[in-house]
Design an enzyme around this catalytic site. Sequence first.
Site, PDB file in Angstrom:
ATOM      1  N   LYS A  37      47.651  45.485  46.065  1.00 44.83           N
ATOM      2  CA  LYS A  37      47.659  44.304  45.140  1.00 44.83           C
ATOM      3  C   LYS A  37      48.641  44.759  43.784  1.00 44.83           C
ATOM      4  O   LYS A  37      48.981  43.725  43.514  1.00 44.83           O
ATOM      5  CB  LYS A  37      46.436  43.760  44.879  1.00 44.83           C
ATOM      6  CG  LYS A  37      45.426  44.538  43.980  1.00 44.83           C
ATOM      7  CD  LYS A  37      44.066  43.592  43.718  1.00 44.83           C
ATOM      8  CE  LYS A  37      43.083  44.468  42.956  1.00 44.83           C
ATOM      9  NZ  LYS A  37      41.951  43.909  42.615  1.00 44.83           N
ATOM     10  N   ARG A 130      30.200  39.784  39.930  1.00 48.40           N
ATOM     11  CA  ARG A 130      31.506  39.150  40.531  1.00 48.40           C
ATOM     12  C   ARG A 130      31.031  38.525  41.817  1.00 48.40           C
ATOM     13  O   ARG A 130      30.055  37.867  41.855  1.00 48.40           O
ATOM     14  CB  ARG A 130      32.673  40.019  40.414  1.00 48.40           C
ATOM     15  CG  ARG A 130      33.910  39.214  40.523  1.00 48.40           C
ATOM     16  CD  ARG A 130      34.903  40.185  40.435  1.00 48.40           C
ATOM     17  NE  ARG A 130      35.282  40.567  41.817  1.00 48.40           N
ATOM     18  CZ  ARG A 130      36.396  41.520  42.083  1.00 48.40           C
ATOM     19  NH1 ARG A 130      37.183  41.753  41.372  1.00 48.40           N
ATOM     20  NH2 ARG A 130      36.420  41.848  43.522  1.00 48.40           N
TER      21      ARG A 130
END
Length: 354
Positions: A37, A130
Amino acid sequence: MSVYPCINIRLDTITHNTQSMVATCKKHGVTPAGVTKLACAYPEVGQAIIKGGIHLLADSRIANLKKLYQLDAEKMLLRLPAISEVHDVVRYADISLNSELTTLCALSAEATQQHRVHQVILMHDLGDLREGAFFEEETLALARQAIALPGIELVGLGTNLACYGGVEPSTENQNELLSIAAKIEYENQIKLKYVTGASSAGLNIMRRGELPQGINQLRLGASLLMGIGLNDDPVPKTRQDTFDLSVEIIEIKVKPSLPANSTALDAFGNKPQFIDLGLRKRAICAIGKQDVDISQIIPQDKHIIVIGGSSDHLILDINDSDINYQIGSLVTFNLSYSGVLQCMTSEYVNKRFI
């Protein structure tokens, strides 16, 4: 087409770092996934990781996995799938990370329609807050439900650390993950293929021999692409020279260091502050805050000072440099992790693979 600004990407460094991480991980019973990414999953980067010995590529965005589709490696979606993208998730990702039954049901229906088996890793939250269920029983229940879904194969349990809440991977929290994985295996009479404990932030405890046996996957991105791990510290036996940024000078003038009657906010709504250093030789470069946070770029010429910038202009103090810069000269910068990410994302920054 404009050549500059340009981010330079050294593919041999990525391959070197990957080879080093594969060898290190192997000593500890870990097979890493290669996270693309940071480099927006350019196929050249994915191929450099494969060349280094990793054959599972991972990314947070389906658009990026599409770029990697032709590469000879399994693909894993790191961000929890959105309901609106389940068709592409099943088509372009062999594995996805999940925490919601609604999403698993949608993936099941889509996988059945596409006549595929989609592999899933359930995420458990160990305190970083998260993604993932926070309570053990919720994760155990989700595992039972996932196993019952057609077209879905439960292959692992994972967690995220040191991304949002700053919780470091530790022997204790990794053992907690292993304990839940063992309960899933016992209750459902299955063997999980992956217990994926952390990202590059987990390399420190692994190298110290404190990663519990049974954690068999780390999701590595920064260590492969930049040679950095927890707190951006350099990882032993890796290189940190993958990326740099070249920008072109479009103006050189001697000007005062204080604006005339500065009273307004700048283009980004901030009240700028200035120090009076008298007349200084300044250069303007063709890049701006639309492309990169200028606090995340560091001139390789130690005598250059980054003064500031606007959306399309970078302003430098070159007064004390020993280099005789001219219009059209290039200035090269080192980049932080977020600086690399921003430059790779900007369509106005050219990408050059070396």
